[in-house]
Design an enzyme around this catalytic site. Structure first.
Site, PDB file in Angstrom:
ATOM      1  N   ARG A  18       0.806  -1.213   0.000  1.00 12.97           N
ATOM      2  CA  ARG A  18       0.000   0.000   0.000  1.00 12.97           C
ATOM      3  C   ARG A  18       0.847   1.275   0.000  1.00 12.97           C
ATOM      4  NH1 ARG A  18      -3.730  -2.063   4.925  1.00 12.97           N
ATOM      5  NH2 ARG A  18      -1.877  -3.353   5.244  1.00 12.97           N
ATOM      6  N   THR A  80      -0.125 -12.117  10.174  1.00 11.90           N
ATOM      7  CA  THR A  80       0.661 -11.771  11.360  1.00 11.90           C
ATOM      8  C   THR A  80       0.839 -12.984  12.277  1.00 11.90           C
ATOM      9  OG1 THR A  80      -1.433 -10.913  12.251  1.00 11.90           O
ATOM     10  CG2 THR A  80       0.151  -9.309  11.448  1.00 11.90           C
ATOM     11  N   ASP A 104       5.209  -1.599  11.847  1.00 15.75           N
ATOM     12  CA  ASP A 104       4.677  -0.374  11.247  1.00 15.75           C
ATOM     13  C   ASP A 104       3.927   0.489  12.263  1.00 15.75           C
ATOM     14  OD1 ASP A 104       2.388  -1.847  11.561  1.00 15.75           O
ATOM     15  OD2 ASP A 104       1.669  -1.613   9.509  1.00 15.75           O
ATOM     16  N   ALA A 409      41.629  42.640  -1.307  1.00 12.63           N
ATOM     17  CA  ALA A 409      40.338  42.371  -1.949  1.00 12.63           C
ATOM     18  C   ALA A 409      40.532  42.135  -3.441  1.00 12.63           C
ATOM     19  CB  ALA A 409      39.403  43.545  -1.719  1.00 12.63           C
ATOM     20  N   ARG A 426      46.321  41.659  -8.522  1.00 10.59           N
ATOM     21  CA  ARG A 426      45.272  42.293  -9.315  1.00 10.59           C
ATOM     22  C   ARG A 426      45.916  42.843 -10.569  1.00 10.59           C
ATOM     23  NH1 ARG A 426      43.946  46.484  -4.641  1.00 10.59           N
ATOM     24  NH2 ARG A 426      42.754  45.170  -3.225  1.00 10.59           N
TER      25      ARG A 426
HETATM   26  C1  UD1 Z   1      -3.003  -5.148  11.966  1.00 13.44           C
HETATM   27  C2  UD1 Z   1      -3.964  -5.948  12.848  1.00 13.44           C
HETATM   28  C3  UD1 Z   1      -5.125  -5.048  13.267  1.00 13.44           C
HETATM   29  C4  UD1 Z   1      -4.589  -3.819  13.967  1.00 13.44           C
HETATM   30  C5  UD1 Z   1      -3.562  -3.083  13.100  1.00 13.44           C
HETATM   31  C6  UD1 Z   1      -2.894  -2.015  13.937  1.00 13.44           C
HETATM   32  C7  UD1 Z   1      -3.858  -8.319  12.243  1.00 13.44           C
HETATM   33  C8  UD1 Z   1      -4.508  -9.414  11.506  1.00 13.44           C
HETATM   34  N1  UD1 Z   1      -4.428  -7.104  12.147  1.00 13.44           N
HETATM   35  O1  UD1 Z   1      -3.702  -4.830  10.757  1.00 13.44           O
HETATM   36  O2  UD1 Z   1      -5.997  -5.740  14.126  1.00 13.44           O
HETATM   37  O3  UD1 Z   1      -5.661  -2.956  14.309  1.00 13.44           O
HETATM   38  O4  UD1 Z   1      -2.563  -3.990  12.652  1.00 13.44           O
HETATM   39  O5  UD1 Z   1      -2.062  -1.209  13.151  1.00 13.44           O
HETATM   40  O6  UD1 Z   1      -2.883  -8.539  12.905  1.00 13.44           O
HETATM   41  N2  UD1 Z   1       3.373  -8.731   8.795  1.00 13.44           N
HETATM   42  C9  UD1 Z   1       4.242  -9.782   8.697  1.00 13.44           C
HETATM   43  N3  UD1 Z   1       3.880 -10.889   8.030  1.00 13.44           N
HETATM   44  C10 UD1 Z   1       2.665 -11.022   7.424  1.00 13.44           C
HETATM   45  C11 UD1 Z   1       1.751  -9.940   7.543  1.00 13.44           C
HETATM   46  C12 UD1 Z   1       2.122  -8.815   8.229  1.00 13.44           C
HETATM   47  O7  UD1 Z   1       5.361  -9.721   9.223  1.00 13.44           O
HETATM   48  O8  UD1 Z   1       2.408 -12.072   6.831  1.00 13.44           O
HETATM   49  C13 UD1 Z   1       3.785  -7.512   9.523  1.00 13.44           C
HETATM   50  C14 UD1 Z   1       3.821  -6.281   8.603  1.00 13.44           C
HETATM   51  O9  UD1 Z   1       5.116  -6.085   8.088  1.00 13.44           O
HETATM   52  C15 UD1 Z   1       3.416  -5.148   9.528  1.00 13.44           C
HETATM   53  C16 UD1 Z   1       2.606  -5.834  10.616  1.00 13.44           C
HETATM   54  O10 UD1 Z   1       2.856  -7.213  10.526  1.00 13.44           O
HETATM   55  O11 UD1 Z   1       4.523  -4.516  10.090  1.00 13.44           O
HETATM   56  C17 UD1 Z   1       1.111  -5.564  10.504  1.00 13.44           C
HETATM   57  O12 UD1 Z   1       0.633  -6.025   9.258  1.00 13.44           O
HETATM   58  P1  UD1 Z   1      -0.415  -5.212   8.412  1.00 13.44           P
HETATM   59  O13 UD1 Z   1      -0.684  -5.951   7.157  1.00 13.44           O
HETATM   60  O14 UD1 Z   1       0.016  -3.797   8.280  1.00 13.44           O
HETATM   61  O15 UD1 Z   1      -1.708  -5.316   9.348  1.00 13.44           O
HETATM   62  P2  UD1 Z   1      -2.938  -4.320   9.424  1.00 13.44           P
HETATM   63  O16 UD1 Z   1      -3.844  -4.601   8.276  1.00 13.44           O
HETATM   64  O17 UD1 Z   1      -2.484  -2.942   9.593  1.00 13.44           O
HETATM   65 CA    CA Z   2      -0.486  -1.984   9.551  1.00 17.55          CA
END
Ligand code: UD1
Ligand code: CA
Length: 452
Positions: A18, A80, A104, A409, A426
């Protein structure tokens, strides 16, 4: 009291689609410093026993940035929850608390994280504590659905939430503290039955509850510190928050910012007490400014240590590798690069000083410059104490001008100048009496002839 073991896992494998950028999301910078570094700095204050960062395949620059913390690769970005599983491979037989953070969400303070850890530790029956906050607009965040006893009934992702659940404004910030003894088992129960077909870490509180554990929410009232960052617009929002914090920090320390919102700082800017910063000043990386110094409007300053009671600008540009002494005066339209300027020097207007070592009490006249580049290499100019460089002089490096010398100068100087000498170079000056009047008369006659 013995310290309880603590491991910290930071999830940072996301590509940041994104953000529309090729670099890993957490390498995007706030105040010139990668997001991941901000988070690691907060975590450092907790003195954890282990710090593990989950990265994606091929994110070598991220691995380098987190060193000496451990990095583990999540081969496929399928949520996650699955990212946390990858880290747990390094935490087998770890029985302390596991603090899970999202890469993030970089601005969270150590105090808030500490409260989250304490929330889990307050009672042995609490398996998971989640850091939550209330926001005006919860769109995009997971919602914290609570049961009447204060346990987390569920965390519902935006994409899976009913219209009623979407009204909930208490959100999941993504930071969890969990009982390491149970975590592996709970992770084994995760499924990807949701809108995104991902393994969500957010399902863990429900799983823990089924296993007979309590869960709780630790709330921070500062929603700004737990804002996530998925898009460039959100990165900009975080940058604004970080800049504001920096300004507040300096104001508290006795720095005067005449128009705080127009001053831009880097993460490592140091301003001592009594510094005055006029409007529209940019501080790049590596700047230290000593007590009582005034940075005047529209100056661009990076990579420099400035002494006490100096004055720089307006419209000055100071480039990296420089050092300015105490009581130095740098005036308008002066550029200084990789130079050491001694105490009480004056470079008051329109000059360029590059690759120069200038002793104390030098007066560097208006429009004078060091000629440091011959088209192939850079050369050094050494100027001794108390030297007077006249206006519009060209000092062709390599060059040494010894203490107390005087440069006339308009001179172009190519030879070293001994102490207390005058160097003048100069074209010979000639005054032709009446010449201008005769010239004017001739030109006027010519013009009249043409017109008639
Ligand atoms: C996530 C949470 C959401 C929360 C929000 C807060 C989940 C499912 N959702 O959503 O509830 O309100 O953060 O900001 O957890 N990442 C990995 N591996 C993956 C996917 C993500 O390491 O397979 C890492 C990303 O690099 C990132 C973090 O996890 O730093 C969060 O992932 P992201 O996709 O941004 O989750 P959100 O949709 O923001
Ligand atoms: Ca996020």
């Amino acid at each position: 009291m013995t310290k309880k073991p603590l491991a910290c896992v930071i999830l940072a494998a996301g590509k940041g689609v994104r953000m529309k950028s090729k670099r890993p999301k957490v390498m995007n910078e706030l105040l010139g410093w990668p997001m991941i570094k901000w988070l690691l700095e907060s975590v450092r204050h907790l003195e954890p026993d282990r710090v593990i960062v989950v990265v994606g395949p091929g994110m070598d620059d991220l691995v380098q940035a987190v060193h000496p913390c451990e990095a583990v690769i999540q081969p496929q970005q399928d949520g996650t929850g699955s990212a946390l599983k990858c880290a747990m491979n390094l935490l087998q037989r770890f029985t302390g608390d596991v603090l899970v953070l999202l890469g993030d969400t970089p601005l969270v303070s150590p105090e808030t994280l500490w409260n989250l850890i304490q929330a889990r530790r307050q009672e042995s029956g609490i398996g998971i504590s989640v850091l939550g906050t209330e926001v005006q607009n919860p769109t995009g965040y997971g919602r914290l659905l609570m049961d009447p006893e204060g346990n987390i009934a569920a965390i519902r992702e935006e994409k899976d939430a009913s219209p009623q659940e979407k009204m909930v404004r208490l959100i999941n910030t993504g930071a969890f503290c969990m009982d390491g003894k149970r975590l592996e088992r709970w992770l084994g129960s995760l499924t990807n039955r949701n809108a995104q077909k991902e393994y969500y870490i957010t399902d863990l509180p429900e799983i823990a509850a089924r296993d007979g554990y309590k869960t709780c929410v630790s709330v921070t009232f500062d929603a700004d510190e737990v804002r996530g960052c998925n898009t460039r617009a959100e990165l900009f929002a975080l940058e604004k928050i970080a800049q504001r914090r920096m300004r507040e920090h300096f104001l508290e320390r006795g720095v005067t910012l005449q128009d705080p919102e127009t001053v831009y700082f880097h993460f490592d800017t140091v301003l001592e007490e009594g510094v005055i910063v006029e409007p529209n000043v940019y501080f790049g990386p590596g700047v230290e400014v000593g007590e009582g110094t005034r940075i005047r409007a529209f100056s661009h300053i990076e990579g420099v240590k400035i002494g006490k009671n100096a004055s720089v600008g307006p419209f000055a540009r100071i480039r990296p590798g420089s050092e300015l002494g105490d009581d130095v005066r740098i005036g308008n339209f002066v550029e200084i690069k990789k130079s050491k300027i001694g105490d009480r020097c004056k470079i008051s207007h329109l000059g360029y000083v590059g690759d120069c070592e200038m002793g104390e009490d030098v007066n560097f006249g208006c429009g004078a410059i060091t000629v440091n580049y011959d088209g192939f290499e850079k050369h050094t100019t050494i100027i001794g104490k108390g030297v007077m460089v006249g206006s519009n002089a060209n000092l062709i490096a390599p060059l040494i001008i010894d203490d107390g010398a005087f440069i006339a100068a308009g001179s172009t100087i190519t030879q070293n100048v001994p102490a207390d000498a005058l160097s003048v170079s100069r074209a010979k000056e000639e005054v032709r009496k009446g010449w201008a009047a005769i010239y004017r008369q001739r030109k006027t006659e010519k013009k009249q002839k043409k017109a008639s």
